[in-house]
Every structure is written in structure tokens, then in C-alpha cells.
Design an enzyme around this catalytic site. Sequence first.
Site, PDB file in Angstrom:
ATOM      1  N   SER A 292     -24.289  26.549  39.452  1.00 50.06           N
ATOM      2  CA  SER A 292     -25.382  26.904  40.372  1.00 50.06           C
ATOM      3  C   SER A 292     -26.425  25.898  40.848  1.00 50.06           C
ATOM      4  O   SER A 292     -26.772  25.495  39.769  1.00 50.06           O
ATOM      5  CB  SER A 292     -25.851  28.555  40.493  1.00 50.06           C
ATOM      6  OG  SER A 292     -24.791  29.220  40.267  1.00 50.06           O
ATOM      7  N   HIS A 378     -27.471  36.350  41.543  1.00 49.14           N
ATOM      8  CA  HIS A 378     -26.500  36.525  40.197  1.00 49.14           C
ATOM      9  C   HIS A 378     -26.934  37.297  39.193  1.00 49.14           C
ATOM     10  O   HIS A 378     -26.187  38.371  38.625  1.00 49.14           O
ATOM     11  CB  HIS A 378     -26.316  35.063  39.677  1.00 49.14           C
ATOM     12  CG  HIS A 378     -25.389  34.264  40.468  1.00 49.14           C
ATOM     13  ND1 HIS A 378     -23.936  34.540  40.912  1.00 49.14           N
ATOM     14  CD2 HIS A 378     -25.717  33.060  41.118  1.00 49.14           C
ATOM     15  CE1 HIS A 378     -23.667  33.932  41.647  1.00 49.14           C
ATOM     16  NE2 HIS A 378     -24.625  32.940  41.754  1.00 49.14           N
TER      17      HIS A 378
END
Length: 438
Positions: A292, A378
Site C-alpha cells: 500500500s 485497512h
Amino acid sequence: MSGPANLAPARGARTPEPETDTVDAAAAAESAGLITRLGRLWERGRLPSESEVRRLFEARLTDVAANKLARRWCEQYAAADGKDRRLMLAALAQARGSFAEGGGEGVRLFKRFNAQPHGLRFLVELRADMQRWRKQVAGIQALDKDLEGLLSAWFDVGLLELRPLTWDSPASLLEKLILYEAVHEIKSWDDLRRRVSPDRRCYAYFHPQMPGVPLIFVEVAFASHMADDVQVLLDSTLPPQDLDKARWAIFYSISNTQPGLKGISFGNFLLKRVVEQLLDELPKLKSFATLSPIPGFADWLGKLDAEAVEGIVREDKVRAKARKREGVPDGQRWVARLSKAAQGKAPDVVKRAGFRLAASYLQSMKNGLPLDPVARFHLGNGARIERLNWAADTSPKGLKQSCAMMVNYLYDLDELDANLARLGEGKPQVSRGVGRVA
């Protein structure tokens, strides 16, 4: 991998923000100007009159004349330019403000619009405009609240269909992947072919009333280990992966496509559905992680003064706080230093400092939530911060937003609830490796 919401590009340097009073005054002046122009256009008959607008709110949903008026309003709005659209929204906001709270007039208006041809898609686009002009049109927040509540029900995850996208999908859908990709730009059809090849996966959510529009999609790669370099993942010249040997699924991009659905969360359900799908299809998979971006890191670091940076990067925190050294670089200088080091051979001391700064940022909280939008997504799904990766994205975008660093979030399916509980206590879950760095 991005969060489910389209992210604004991170700023590399600090930009002075206008005073709040100045912003409010400017917004009030803009709104007053809109109302004045609206009155003139009503008088000339160029826009639906004030009485017609009120009827859209007040009439029963079975009122034939009001529904014909709604159809004409929607057609006129769709054909209007930006200026007239803002005026028409101002008229709606003004009418909505004249009704008592809780009367249901706003809900009635949007249900009437939804009954028009392609009404749901129209409402999604209408809310995108409302989001864009929320500071210029007074009273639009109440309208937005009414519409968000309806869209949350109409886009309930139970109504959405999860579909895989492959190279055999319709060209119109594949073009939308290129258009809406918000994390790592799709540079060519060869690039796209690689991302939807048989050894990759791409899944999207669709609504039955918008069958040709992917609402949100996730791109997945497979590996024998946790990926640490997005340039490798995106390299279209590498040979295909042997999926029989794959043990890791790497979510490397997730993109929302509709700004009008901001605040309506189905990204977390998407990931969990995809994990279930992957385990059914590839039972040898053992682990699930992301690779990410850290979109707010450079902006956050650029705002730190020298003393704050010293308190993070020095191993002896007490000593760093007790003494002030001359010529210590502030956050802006560290942004430049880290970005330069990521493009060459970086000294270990610079890399360690970069990791400490990134680890501190990713664990920073504001109003009980992680400061970074991707971390917020997340960690809010129960993942943990697993590993920081140096020079993992040296693209211009990667350098600008995070000095080329990226992060892996690990989805340990047995620990999701415990990680969420820890986050609720204000302590994001991190791996031992990241904990030692911070």
C-alpha cells in the site's frame, strides 16, 4: 493499495491554509451571489420556478404532474453547465431549508428523482456535484445528509454483485478500469492485459441498476512471499506466476469509481468477499497482505519542525528531547533528503530515520482514527501494520506522497477482531519489526 475512497494527491510542501473566518465569509458571499442570480433566472423562466421546486418536495410520490416536473428538472440539470447546475442545487437547498427537520421532504424529493429513467445513476452524479460545491452552496449539507442515507440503503452490500474482470470482459468495462484506476496508473493496454491476466485477479462490485459501472475494484497479484516492490508487481515483461506455488495474495490497488458514493463504505466487504473467493479457487493460499501507498506521509512530515523530527529519529529519545542541536533539519528538509536517497544508494542511517518517521506517522491518530486515509481503511478492517518497504514506489507520485516508501498491511484472518479492539483503544496493531523501528 488505496483506501476505498479517491485520495487527493499528497502535497510535497506545506501550503498555507486560509483563515477559517475568511473561508466562511467567502462561502457566504458566493452563496448570496448564487441566490441573487437564481432570482433573476426564475424571473426570466430559464430555470424551474420557486413554486415548482417546492412542489418537487411537497407533492405525493404518486402525483403525476410533480413527477413530470421531476423528469424535466433532471433532464435540464443533466444538460446544464456548471454554473446553472450550482444554481439549481442552490434552489433545492433553499427549498429544503424552508421545511422543518424530520419532515421527510428531502427524502421524498430524491425518491421522486430515483423513479426517473436511470434515476439511481443520476443521483450518484448529483451527489458528486453536491460534494464538489458543498462550501459554495449554503444549506446543501442537509440535502447531502438526506441523499447519503438513501444511497446507503440502495447500495447495501447485500444488493451488490461481485464479478471478476478478465481480458475477455467487455471492452467498455476494461476502459473503465483504465479511467478509474486511482492508485497506480494503467499506462497502456499491455499494462492492463497484465493486470487482468490468468495469473492475476481483478474483482469489482456492481449494482443491478448500474450493470456497466464498476463501483469499486481491487487488483490482486500472487507470490511466494510478501511483496516489497510495486515496480516488480507492475512489470509487464516478467513471466507469469505459477499459481500452484503461490502462497501469498497481494492486494496492490483498490479504487472507488464514484465520488457520489463518498462515505458509503463497502470496501471492507469487498476485501472479505475476495478473500473467500480466492480461498475457494486457490486453497493453497496461506496469507493475505497489501502493498500500500502512504499518501499523507510527505505532507505530514513537511509540517514538522526540527525538534519534532529529532524526537522521532533519535534512538535516545530522552537525550534528543533534552538538548537542542544547531542546524538540525526540519521536516521539509527530511522530505527532500528521503526522496533523494530513495533514488540512489541510501545510507543506512537515512533509511532508519525514514522508517522511524513513517512508523510514527502510520500510528498517529486523530479523533480516534488513524491519520493516514489508507491506514484508516485497512486498520479499520482489522489488518495490522506488518512491514515498511524502502524505495518500493519510485514513480513521481510515489516520491511525492511518501518519499517512495510503501507499507504492507497483513490480514491475519484469526486476528482481525482482536486488532480492531486494539484500534478502538487507540493503539494500532503493528508487527514486532515495525514496533522495533518506531
